[in-house]
Design an enzyme around this catalytic site. Structure first.
Site, PDB file in Angstrom:
ATOM      1  N   SER A  10     -12.670   4.269   4.794  1.00  0.00           N
ATOM      2  CA  SER A  10     -13.278   3.754   6.028  1.00  0.00           C
ATOM      3  C   SER A  10     -14.565   4.509   6.329  1.00  0.00           C
ATOM      4  CB  SER A  10     -12.317   3.902   7.216  1.00  0.00           C
ATOM      5  OG  SER A  10     -11.430   2.807   7.282  1.00  0.00           O
ATOM      6  N   ASP A  39       0.849  -1.193   0.000  1.00  0.00           N
ATOM      7  CA  ASP A  39       0.000   0.000   0.000  1.00  0.00           C
ATOM      8  C   ASP A  39       0.886   1.245   0.000  1.00  0.00           C
ATOM      9  OD1 ASP A  39      -2.422   1.396   0.231  1.00  0.00           O
ATOM     10  OD2 ASP A  39      -2.346   1.389   2.432  1.00  0.00           O
TER      11      ASP A  39
HETATM   12  P1  13P Z   1      -8.776   4.781   5.728  1.00  0.00           P
HETATM   13  O1  13P Z   1      -7.895   5.681   6.534  1.00  0.00           O
HETATM   14  O2  13P Z   1     -10.046   5.480   5.348  1.00  0.00           O
HETATM   15  O3  13P Z   1      -9.026   3.472   6.368  1.00  0.00           O
HETATM   16  O4  13P Z   1      -8.018   4.492   4.343  1.00  0.00           O
HETATM   17  C1  13P Z   1      -7.050   3.487   4.253  1.00  0.00           C
HETATM   18  C2  13P Z   1      -6.293   3.540   2.979  1.00  0.00           C
HETATM   19  O5  13P Z   1      -6.619   4.208   2.026  1.00  0.00           O
HETATM   20  C3  13P Z   1      -5.112   2.680   2.890  1.00  0.00           C
HETATM   21  O6  13P Z   1      -4.410   2.894   1.708  1.00  0.00           O
HETATM   22  O1  G3H Z   2      -3.223   5.023   3.602  1.00  0.00           O
HETATM   23  C1  G3H Z   2      -2.454   4.751   4.505  1.00  0.00           C
HETATM   24  C2  G3H Z   2      -2.723   3.561   5.328  1.00  0.00           C
HETATM   25  O2  G3H Z   2      -3.785   3.772   6.220  1.00  0.00           O
HETATM   26  C3  G3H Z   2      -1.476   3.100   5.999  1.00  0.00           C
HETATM   27  O3  G3H Z   2      -1.116   3.923   7.041  1.00  0.00           O
HETATM   28  O4  G3H Z   2       1.340   4.373   6.814  1.00  0.00           O
HETATM   29  O5  G3H Z   2       0.140   4.525   9.040  1.00  0.00           O
HETATM   30  O6  G3H Z   2       0.541   2.299   7.970  1.00  0.00           O
HETATM   31  P1  G3H Z   2       0.316   3.773   7.754  1.00  0.00           P
HETATM   32 ZN    ZN Z   3      -4.496   4.914   0.996  1.00  0.00          ZN
END
Ligand code: 13P
Ligand code: G3H
Ligand code: ZN
Length: 309
Positions: free
Chosen positions: A214, A82
């Site tokens: 979310s 991600d």
């Molecule tokens: P949220 O913060 O809305 O859960 O989004 C997560 C996300 O986009 C991870 O890439």
């Molecule tokens: O979009 C980001 C995700 O929620 C991941 O967040 O970099 O704190 O793990 P993080």
């Molecule tokens: Zn994201």
């Protein structure tokens, strides 16, 4: 079933108009809760780890836990990076066995985003791995994703078409009004479905991804606050809008914040109700159950991916 890329699950999602949940993971309880939920719903699922999650858990630990989860079920599971910040991070994940990576070049200008995305696409495709790219900017703050509301920018549908054609990316994250974290909207929640529709007109065969998606589930926020948290005014994307996004051609919906809230709510509850508890299993068991319940709800009632494995 072995780990899979997102190719087939996305094809099915576009044909049958449902979305696939992509859930952020960084520990065993998250992985188990998510995979048990998806398994019981007979749904495909994407587990995703950010670079800070990888830093936290260690890439080998993560991969071994994901492999154990895959062995426990027959549903298709993809493991995805991600918000990959650079080529090196994407390469490290591809080399470690990830089946999908995101290169997030949204902070660069259009041409630079294309150039850098293409580099990742070339390497990934040579190794049988698919690539998600991003065009447009989401507002919000996460550990390593920080864009102010003023810099947030909706995706331009014409640019989206050119971007996908020139990079060869497999899926595209677009900005239509969502943002990362627990504070997505000051007033009414609003998404630019008109932009999504135009993007889908220009790119009917490209899976579209929604980040920052979310719900910021009010019951979980309330429960956190009831047991000592201080999370006032948190607000996310209502379930009905996410359901509509799935029907209108969004194939992947990213969820991290709701899982954080689910774990935190149950852990806080256990500590508040039983101050003598100090065995981690005592508070992580209900936390894992809450993750499972949250994911089942999304899969079954919102994303519509039950029985699509
Ligand atoms: P949220 O913060 O809305 O859960 O989004 C997560 C996300 O986009 C991870 O890439
Ligand atoms: O979009 C980001 C995700 O929620 C991941 O967040 O970099 O704190 O793990 P993080
Ligand atoms: Zn994201």
């Amino acid at each position: 079933m072995a780990l899979v890329t997102t190719k087939e699950m996305f094809e099915k999602s576009m044909k049958e108009h449902f979305a696939i949940g992509a859930f952020n993971v960084n520990n065993m309880e998250l992985i188990q809760g998510i995979v048990e939920a998806a398994s019981e719903e007979n749904s495909p699922v994407i587990l995703q780890a950010s670079s800070s999650a990888i830093k936290y858990a260690g890439i080998n630990y993560l991969m071994k836990m994901v492999e154990a989860a895959v062995e426990s079920t027959d549903i298709p599971i993809a493991i995805h990076l991600d918000h990959g910040p650079d080529f090196e991070t994407c390469k490290k994940c591809i080399d470690a066995g990830f089946t999908s990576v995101m290169f997030d070049g949204s902070k660069y200008d259009f041409e630079e985003n294309i150039r850098l995305t293409k580099e990742v696409v070339d390497y990934a495709h040579a190794h049988g791995v698919v690539v998600e790219a991003e065009l447009g900017k989401l507002a919000g703050i996460e550990d390593e994703v920080n864009v102010s509301a003023n810099d947030a920018m909706f995706t331009d549908p014409d640019q989206a078409k050119e971007f996908v054609e020139r990079t060869g990316c497999d899926s595209l994250a677009i900005a239509i009004g969502t943002s990362h974290g627990a504070y997505k909207f000051k007033g009414e929640a609003k998404l630019r479905f008109d932009i999504l529709e135009k993007v889908k007109e220009k790119l009917p065969n490209t899976p579209i991804v929604l980040h920052g998606a979310s719900t910021v589930i009010p019951e979980l926020v309330e429960m956190c606050n009831k047991y000592g948290a201080d999370i006032p005014g948190a607000k996310g994307v209502p379930d009905e809008m996410l359901h509509e996004a799935g029907l209108r051609g969004v194939s992947k919906i990213n969820v991290d914040t709701d899982l954080r809230l689910a774990m935190t709510a149950q852990i806080r509850k256990t500590f508040a109700e039983d101050p003598s508890a100090f065995d981690p299993r005592k508070y992580l068991t209900p936390a894992r159950e809450e993750i499972k319940k949250t994911v089942k709800h999304k899969i079954h009632d919102v994303f519509n991916s039950s029985n699509k494995a």
